[in-house]
Design an enzyme around this catalytic site. Structure first.
Site, PDB file in Angstrom:
ATOM      1  N   CYS A  30       0.857  -1.169   0.000  1.00 28.91           N
ATOM      2  CA  CYS A  30       0.000   0.000   0.000  1.00 28.91           C
ATOM      3  C   CYS A  30       0.901   1.229   0.000  1.00 28.91           C
ATOM      4  O   CYS A  30       2.126   1.108  -0.035  1.00 28.91           O
ATOM      5  CB  CYS A  30      -0.944  -0.013   1.204  1.00 28.91           C
ATOM      6  SG  CYS A  30      -2.313   1.173   1.080  1.00 28.91           S
ATOM      7  N   CYS A  78      -3.978   6.175   0.010  1.00 26.83           N
ATOM      8  CA  CYS A  78      -3.448   4.893  -0.458  1.00 26.83           C
ATOM      9  C   CYS A  78      -3.203   4.883  -1.966  1.00 26.83           C
ATOM     10  O   CYS A  78      -3.719   4.023  -2.693  1.00 26.83           O
ATOM     11  CB  CYS A  78      -4.397   3.771  -0.069  1.00 26.83           C
ATOM     12  SG  CYS A  78      -4.716   3.674   1.704  1.00 26.83           S
ATOM     13  N   LYS A  99     -12.166  -5.276   3.118  1.00 31.39           N
ATOM     14  CA  LYS A  99     -11.590  -4.347   4.089  1.00 31.39           C
ATOM     15  C   LYS A  99     -12.557  -3.182   4.275  1.00 31.39           C
ATOM     16  O   LYS A  99     -12.866  -2.456   3.331  1.00 31.39           O
ATOM     17  CB  LYS A  99     -10.238  -3.836   3.600  1.00 31.39           C
ATOM     18  CG  LYS A  99      -9.561  -2.861   4.564  1.00 31.39           C
ATOM     19  CD  LYS A  99      -8.206  -2.428   4.038  1.00 31.39           C
ATOM     20  CE  LYS A  99      -7.524  -1.447   4.963  1.00 31.39           C
ATOM     21  NZ  LYS A  99      -6.207  -1.013   4.451  1.00 31.39           N
ATOM     22  N   ARG A 103      -2.812   3.852  12.599  1.00 30.68           N
ATOM     23  CA  ARG A 103      -2.404   5.077  11.906  1.00 30.68           C
ATOM     24  C   ARG A 103      -1.417   5.884  12.741  1.00 30.68           C
ATOM     25  O   ARG A 103      -0.573   6.592  12.195  1.00 30.68           O
ATOM     26  CB  ARG A 103      -3.648   5.890  11.532  1.00 30.68           C
ATOM     27  CG  ARG A 103      -4.465   5.159  10.464  1.00 30.68           C
ATOM     28  CD  ARG A 103      -5.805   5.796  10.165  1.00 30.68           C
ATOM     29  NE  ARG A 103      -6.513   5.011   9.161  1.00 30.68           N
ATOM     30  CZ  ARG A 103      -7.773   5.212   8.798  1.00 30.68           C
ATOM     31  NH1 ARG A 103      -8.463   6.197   9.358  1.00 30.68           N
ATOM     32  NH2 ARG A 103      -8.332   4.456   7.880  1.00 30.68           N
ATOM     33  N   GLU A 125     -16.647  -8.283  -4.006  1.00 32.81           N
ATOM     34  CA  GLU A 125     -15.209  -8.056  -3.849  1.00 32.81           C
ATOM     35  C   GLU A 125     -14.455  -9.384  -3.854  1.00 32.81           C
ATOM     36  O   GLU A 125     -13.400  -9.522  -4.491  1.00 32.81           O
ATOM     37  CB  GLU A 125     -14.928  -7.301  -2.547  1.00 32.81           C
ATOM     38  CG  GLU A 125     -15.427  -5.862  -2.521  1.00 32.81           C
ATOM     39  CD  GLU A 125     -14.516  -4.906  -3.281  1.00 32.81           C
ATOM     40  OE1 GLU A 125     -13.496  -5.348  -3.844  1.00 32.81           O
ATOM     41  OE2 GLU A 125     -14.841  -3.697  -3.314  1.00 32.81           O
ATOM     42  N   LYS A 135     -10.988  -7.764   7.119  1.00 33.78           N
ATOM     43  CA  LYS A 135     -10.386  -6.814   8.045  1.00 33.78           C
ATOM     44  C   LYS A 135     -11.383  -5.690   8.331  1.00 33.78           C
ATOM     45  O   LYS A 135     -11.926  -5.126   7.381  1.00 33.78           O
ATOM     46  CB  LYS A 135      -9.101  -6.241   7.428  1.00 33.78           C
ATOM     47  CG  LYS A 135      -8.361  -5.251   8.309  1.00 33.78           C
ATOM     48  CD  LYS A 135      -7.131  -4.701   7.598  1.00 33.78           C
ATOM     49  CE  LYS A 135      -6.413  -3.686   8.482  1.00 33.78           C
ATOM     50  NZ  LYS A 135      -5.254  -3.076   7.811  1.00 33.78           N
ATOM     51  N   SER A 184      -5.504  -3.041  15.111  1.00 34.98           N
ATOM     52  CA  SER A 184      -4.927  -2.289  16.226  1.00 34.98           C
ATOM     53  C   SER A 184      -5.955  -1.892  17.274  1.00 34.98           C
ATOM     54  O   SER A 184      -5.690  -1.949  18.482  1.00 34.98           O
ATOM     55  CB  SER A 184      -4.215  -1.044  15.687  1.00 34.98           C
ATOM     56  OG  SER A 184      -5.122  -0.205  14.975  1.00 34.98           O
ATOM     57  N   TYR A 239      -1.510  -8.827  16.712  1.00 34.77           N
ATOM     58  CA  TYR A 239      -0.392  -8.291  17.495  1.00 34.77           C
ATOM     59  C   TYR A 239      -0.156  -9.119  18.751  1.00 34.77           C
ATOM     60  O   TYR A 239       0.867  -8.944  19.423  1.00 34.77           O
ATOM     61  CB  TYR A 239      -0.678  -6.833  17.862  1.00 34.77           C
ATOM     62  CG  TYR A 239      -0.875  -5.957  16.642  1.00 34.77           C
ATOM     63  CD1 TYR A 239       0.216  -5.447  15.945  1.00 34.77           C
ATOM     64  CD2 TYR A 239      -2.156  -5.673  16.161  1.00 34.77           C
ATOM     65  CE1 TYR A 239       0.038  -4.657  14.814  1.00 34.77           C
ATOM     66  CE2 TYR A 239      -2.340  -4.895  15.035  1.00 34.77           C
ATOM     67  CZ  TYR A 239      -1.243  -4.396  14.360  1.00 34.77           C
ATOM     68  OH  TYR A 239      -1.422  -3.633  13.228  1.00 34.77           O
TER      69      TYR A 239
END
Length: 330
Positions: free
Chosen positions: A126, A136, A202, A212, A240, A255, A281, A320
């Site tokens: 990206c 993007c 997404k 971000r 999609e 996502k 995140s 994460y």
């Protein structure tokens, strides 16, 4: 007449009373190989800086990232997903630093492949981390994204990752035609062995905020709702998915994860490609905040959330918590 539980012909609890019975009959199980660890990369040496909005997650220089990869291998984690975080002075309107053969992600790919050949290396494809406007791709004069020009640069980026030795390219910009463009570039460049993990579904989610901050990728104006999906939409995800499969992707992703587990199940039932999901995140930071406040048990809540993703149909999970979860699972 009230019947005693002892007189029930069918008692589901009979299958829950003994720990061995519960273990034997467990329908879904997590293993460390289910996990992929995202890594934020920065230039320099010996750098391991904690991200304020993601406690316990750090930006790493390549040498520090190698140590993290060593932990991932030792704990049985399958792979890593790489993001480059570059200085503002290195950004431009088209994100050209992203396809530099000596760029940050490219250096990390080569180093990880050399040190840990059995670890799967995935590179996010990206431009939001590399453009001075934070969007993007390339922008037209009216501030909209120019998809055709962006696709050309996406081909350059993907090819540079392949030449560095990446196993998987993961386009995340929700650019129409991105899978086809990348597949064409990889095949023409004699990198037909490189897989494409498409961020096929997404959503324009509020849960990306801490990322971000971590990647220094917030748009300087506007937002990304013109190219990321509306959280209200479900059927749109099928289109999609079908388009990306037709264009030649090897794996697909949903996502974020927890707010969209219905879509994980939908994709699992609709296609025979591997389906991944990304515990993003915001999901990470919510659990961290609640646990640090004493409101949740971190280990139990994290593993339960990950198990829910597996139960919904995810073949692998980007999280994460990959290292922690792998350790907790033993």
């Amino acid at each position: 007449m009230n019947r005693s539980p002892l007189s029930l012909r069918h008692s589901p609890r009979r299958l829950r009373r003994h720990p061995a019975m519960r273990g034997m009959l467990q329908e879904n199980q997590l293993i460390p190989a289910d996990f992929i660890l995202p890594i934020f990369l920065v230039e320099g040496e010996g750098i391991r800086n904690e991200i304020a909005s993601m406690p316990g997650v750090f930006r790493h220089s390549v040498d520090s990232a190698l140590k993290l990869c060593g932990e991932a291998v030792a704990r049985g984690v399958s792979g890593v997903l790489l993001f480059g975080v570059i200085a503002e002075t290195c950004k431009d309107a088209c994100g050209s630093a992203s396809w530099d053969k000596d760029g940050l992600v490219q250096k990390a790919i080569r180093a990880i492949r050399a040190a840990y050949p059995d670890l799967l290396v995935i590179a996010d494809a990206c431009f939001c981390e590399y453009t001075d406007h934070g969007h993007c791709g390339i922008l037209s004069v009216d501030g909209d994204r120019d998809d055709n020009a962006t696709l050309e640069n996406l081909q350059r980026q993907a090819l540079s990752y392949a030449e560095a030795g990446v196993h998987v390219v993961a386009p995340s910009g929700m650019v129409d035609g991105m899978v086809s463009a990348i597949r064409e570039a990889l095949d023409a460049g004699c990198h037909g062995e490189v897989s494409i993990l498409s961020y096929a579904v997404k959503y324009a989610s509020a849960f990306y905020g801490p990322f971000r901050d971590a990647a220094d990728s917030a748009p300087q104006f506007g937002d990304r709702r013109a190219y990321q999906m509306d959280p209200a939409n479900r059927r749109e995800a099928f289109r999609e998915l079908d388009l990306d499969i037709a264009e030649g992707c090897d794996m697909v992703m949903v996502k974020p994860a927890m707010p969209y587990l219905d879509l994980v199940r939908d994709l699992r039932e609709r296609c025979d490609l591997p389906v991944l999901t990304y515990q993003v995140s915001g999901e990470y930071s919510m659990l961290q905040a609640a646990a640090r406040a004493g409101w949740l048990d971190l280990q139990r809540s994290v593993l339960e959330s990950l198990l829910g993703m597996k139960r919904a149909g995810a073949d692998a999970i980007i999280t994460y918590y990959a290292l922690d979860a792998a350790e907790w699972l033993g």
